[in-house]
Design a protein around this motif. Structure first.
Motif, PDB file in Angstrom:
ATOM      1  N   GLN A   6       0.849  -1.192   0.000  1.00  0.00           N
ATOM      2  CA  GLN A   6       0.000   0.000   0.000  1.00  0.00           C
ATOM      3  C   GLN A   6       0.880   1.235   0.000  1.00  0.00           C
ATOM      4  O   GLN A   6       1.913   1.267   0.667  1.00  0.00           O
ATOM      5  CB  GLN A   6      -0.882   0.027   1.264  1.00  0.00           C
ATOM      6  CG  GLN A   6      -1.838  -1.146   1.352  1.00  0.00           C
ATOM      7  CD  GLN A   6      -2.813  -1.005   2.513  1.00  0.00           C
ATOM      8  OE1 GLN A   6      -2.509  -0.402   3.532  1.00  0.00           O
ATOM      9  NE2 GLN A   6      -3.996  -1.584   2.344  1.00  0.00           N
ATOM     10  N   LYS A   7       0.447   2.254  -0.729  1.00  0.00           N
ATOM     11  CA  LYS A   7       1.190   3.516  -0.716  1.00  0.00           C
ATOM     12  C   LYS A   7       0.244   4.651  -0.327  1.00  0.00           C
ATOM     13  O   LYS A   7      -0.849   4.763  -0.876  1.00  0.00           O
ATOM     14  CB  LYS A   7       1.819   3.769  -2.082  1.00  0.00           C
ATOM     15  CG  LYS A   7       2.603   5.073  -2.159  1.00  0.00           C
ATOM     16  CD  LYS A   7       1.855   6.135  -2.916  1.00  0.00           C
ATOM     17  CE  LYS A   7       2.493   7.504  -2.772  1.00  0.00           C
ATOM     18  NZ  LYS A   7       1.820   8.516  -3.583  1.00  0.00           N
ATOM     19  N   TYR A   8       0.679   5.445   0.629  1.00  0.00           N
ATOM     20  CA  TYR A   8      -0.121   6.591   1.062  1.00  0.00           C
ATOM     21  C   TYR A   8       0.613   7.872   0.691  1.00  0.00           C
ATOM     22  O   TYR A   8       1.779   8.062   1.056  1.00  0.00           O
ATOM     23  CB  TYR A   8      -0.372   6.532   2.574  1.00  0.00           C
ATOM     24  CG  TYR A   8      -1.280   5.378   2.958  1.00  0.00           C
ATOM     25  CD1 TYR A   8      -2.661   5.537   2.981  1.00  0.00           C
ATOM     26  CD2 TYR A   8      -0.751   4.122   3.249  1.00  0.00           C
ATOM     27  CE1 TYR A   8      -3.496   4.472   3.294  1.00  0.00           C
ATOM     28  CE2 TYR A   8      -1.577   3.049   3.561  1.00  0.00           C
ATOM     29  CZ  TYR A   8      -2.949   3.233   3.585  1.00  0.00           C
ATOM     30  OH  TYR A   8      -3.780   2.178   3.888  1.00  0.00           O
ATOM     31  N   ARG A 150      10.022  13.770  -8.645  1.00  0.00           N
ATOM     32  CA  ARG A 150       8.784  14.134  -7.952  1.00  0.00           C
ATOM     33  C   ARG A 150       7.700  13.079  -8.188  1.00  0.00           C
ATOM     34  O   ARG A 150       7.551  12.569  -9.291  1.00  0.00           O
ATOM     35  CB  ARG A 150       8.287  15.516  -8.410  1.00  0.00           C
ATOM     36  CG  ARG A 150       9.214  16.668  -8.094  1.00  0.00           C
ATOM     37  CD  ARG A 150       9.619  16.764  -6.631  1.00  0.00           C
ATOM     38  NE  ARG A 150       8.537  16.842  -5.677  1.00  0.00           N
ATOM     39  CZ  ARG A 150       8.021  17.976  -5.203  1.00  0.00           C
ATOM     40  NH1 ARG A 150       8.494  19.139  -5.605  1.00  0.00           N
ATOM     41  NH2 ARG A 150       7.051  17.965  -4.314  1.00  0.00           N
ATOM     42  N   GLY A 151       6.986  12.786  -7.129  1.00  0.00           N
ATOM     43  CA  GLY A 151       5.940  11.767  -7.237  1.00  0.00           C
ATOM     44  C   GLY A 151       6.487  10.352  -7.222  1.00  0.00           C
ATOM     45  O   GLY A 151       5.766   9.389  -7.477  1.00  0.00           O
ATOM     46  N   GLY A 152       7.776  10.214  -6.888  1.00  0.00           N
ATOM     47  CA  GLY A 152       8.471   8.932  -7.014  1.00  0.00           C
ATOM     48  C   GLY A 152       8.033   7.841  -6.045  1.00  0.00           C
ATOM     49  O   GLY A 152       8.363   6.672  -6.247  1.00  0.00           O
ATOM     50  N   SER A 153       7.275   8.199  -5.017  1.00  0.00           N
ATOM     51  CA  SER A 153       6.831   7.162  -4.075  1.00  0.00           C
ATOM     52  C   SER A 153       5.927   6.139  -4.754  1.00  0.00           C
ATOM     53  O   SER A 153       5.901   4.969  -4.362  1.00  0.00           O
ATOM     54  CB  SER A 153       6.077   7.785  -2.906  1.00  0.00           C
ATOM     55  OG  SER A 153       6.930   8.633  -2.194  1.00  0.00           O
ATOM     56  N   ASP A 154       5.187   6.575  -5.770  1.00  0.00           N
ATOM     57  CA  ASP A 154       4.348   5.627  -6.516  1.00  0.00           C
ATOM     58  C   ASP A 154       5.242   4.540  -7.125  1.00  0.00           C
ATOM     59  O   ASP A 154       4.917   3.360  -7.091  1.00  0.00           O
ATOM     60  CB  ASP A 154       3.608   6.337  -7.664  1.00  0.00           C
ATOM     61  CG  ASP A 154       2.571   7.339  -7.174  1.00  0.00           C
ATOM     62  OD1 ASP A 154       2.182   7.257  -5.996  1.00  0.00           O
ATOM     63  OD2 ASP A 154       2.167   8.203  -7.975  1.00  0.00           O
ATOM     64  N   THR A 155       6.355   4.980  -7.674  1.00  0.00           N
ATOM     65  CA  THR A 155       7.275   4.033  -8.314  1.00  0.00           C
ATOM     66  C   THR A 155       7.912   3.105  -7.284  1.00  0.00           C
ATOM     67  O   THR A 155       8.068   1.909  -7.529  1.00  0.00           O
ATOM     68  CB  THR A 155       8.331   4.804  -9.135  1.00  0.00           C
ATOM     69  OG1 THR A 155       7.640   5.551 -10.142  1.00  0.00           O
ATOM     70  CG2 THR A 155       9.326   3.875  -9.802  1.00  0.00           C
TER      71      THR A 155
HETATM   72 MG    MG Z   1       1.951  11.842  -5.478  1.00  0.00          MG
END
Ligand code: MG
Ligand code: ASP
Length: 410
Positions: A6-8, A150-155
């Protein structure tokens, strides 16, 4: 019992109360018998705050130090979330990217993941622990801290799900799924139950920015089922997965994407000789300007015209290049227009349905919207139209392709 990653995102962990809410959600899944790896972003606004600090010292901060700085945001949230889990009696442990050994290349601020060592995570899962991992960060072969853009947590989440062969990767965010189009433009936009990786890439690259595009590419490549859900509202979200060939009632069009960031350049009166397209577009690409839709006309009186679109920010630069080229190849005229938008129908169902383009053009004609350029691919039809017609066009197409939510009036 299945393994779920899971990613928050930042808003979901934006305050202590929200971190506690995430912890109870996670603990609930754990209690239901799932194995869980949880990836978190920094608290909302934190990454921007850190970047602004750096910019007060260096206009262009040293990339290595920038990564050391911005990676701290996620180190804060993994520790706080793990404490909140402990407070609920849930056994859990936090790890930074470096501690896991999320190994990346050395391209600071835009590193790519190379390998992930899953031993430590698997050992914890075997002990019944929830594993909390910092998103967006890794470490290179020399031990330098790196970040993924940026936004790298999704990856990070998708890469972990792939490495651990998780059952599903769930991305919890502030919207409850992927919509047929931007609900701010069409109030009747509908949440999609499912969408394919390919469609999602077309939707995302065109402005439906729910997920980092790279994470979708990654999920597609490793066939990781990806689900986008709301942190704040219960619901099934949208499942992004491979095409389901058994599905009988596949919609022809899944969604409508649009992009307001484009500009159009036309060069008229080009001598129609072999090599002119290269003479014109070669220098544009050498200047690192990405060209999108390209149309060349039939030749008339031995001359032709070429029209193409670029990002609006690149229009002035592209115009200068065209004016120089025009001087070399003859008496050409250069025209630019930045009041255009691109609207696309997206759907894997188009592959097996004829007449989608005609239906699209008919819907636009009914509203008297002039089409300036057209381009198609297997799962997408794109038109370039005048900017002022954007909302009208998207709404007309949304209802023409029966995407409207039935129970809501605009
Ligand atoms: Mg994001
Ligand atoms: N905190 C990072 C960012 O704001 C990474 C992420 O949130 O995915 O871009």
């Amino acid at each position: 019992m299945s393994l779920i990653v899971q990613k928050y995102g930042g808003t979901s962990v934006g305050t202590v109360e929200r971190i506690e809410a995430v912890a109870s959600k996670v603990a609930g899944y754990r209690a239901a018998g799932h194995d869980l790896v949880v990836v978190v972003s920094a608290m909302s606004g934190e990454t921007n705050r850190l970047i602004a600090l750096a910019n007060q010292i260096q206009a262009v901060p040293t990339p290595r130090e920038m990564d050391t700085l911005v990676s701290t945001g996620e180190q804060v949230t993994i520790a706080l979330l793990t404490m909140a889990l402990h407070q609920l009696g849930c056994d859990a442990r936090s790890y930074t990217g470096g501690q896991v050994q999320i190994l990346t290349d050395s391209a600071h601020t835009k590193a790519r993941i190379e390998t992930i060592d899953v031993h430590r995570i698997e050992a914890d899962l075997d002990q019944g622990r929830v594993v909390v991992v910092a998103g967006f960060q890794g470490v290179d072969a020399e031990g330098n801290i790196t970040t993924l853009g940026r936004g790298g947590s999704d990856t990070t989440a998708v890469a972990l799900a792939a490495a651990l062969q998780a059952h599903e990767c769930q991305i919890y965010t502030d919207v409850d799924g992927v919509y047929t189009t931007d609900p701010r433009v069409v109030a009747k936009a509908r949440r999609l139950d499912r969408i394919t990786f390919e469609e999602m890439l077309e939707m995302a690259s065109q402005g439906s920015k729910v997920l980092q595009i790279r994470s979708v590419e990654f999920a597609g490549k490793y066939k990781v089922p990806l689900r986008v859900l709301s942190s704040f509202k219960d619901g099934p979200g949208t499942l992004i997965s491979l095409e389901d060939n058994d599905e009988m009632e596949k919609p022809v069009v899944s969604g409508i994407a649009f992009n307001r960031d484009e500009a159009k350049l036309t060069i008229l009166g080009i001598p129609d000789n072999p090599g002119v397209a290269y003479k014109i577009l070669g220098p544009v690409s050498q200047a690192n300007i990405e060209v999108d839709v390209i149309v060349q006309n039939v030749s008339q009186d031995g001359t032709t015209s070429l029209t193409f679109t670029v990002h609006r920010n690149d229009m002035a630069k592209a115009r200068k290049i065209l004016e120089q080229v025009a001087q070399q190849i003859g008496p050409c005229q250069v025209i630019t227009d930045d009041r255009i938008v691109k609207v696309s129908l997206v759907g894997v169902g188009m592959r097996s349905h004829a007449g989608v383009a005609a239906r699209m053009f008919e819907a636009l004609a009914r509203d008297n919207i002039n089409i300036q350029m057209i381009t198609t691919s297997e799962i997408k039809i794109t038109v370039v139209i005048e900017e002022k017609y954007l909302e009208l066009a998207v709404r007309a197409l949304h209802s023409a392709f029966e995407l409207d939510q039935p129970d809501r009036t605009e």
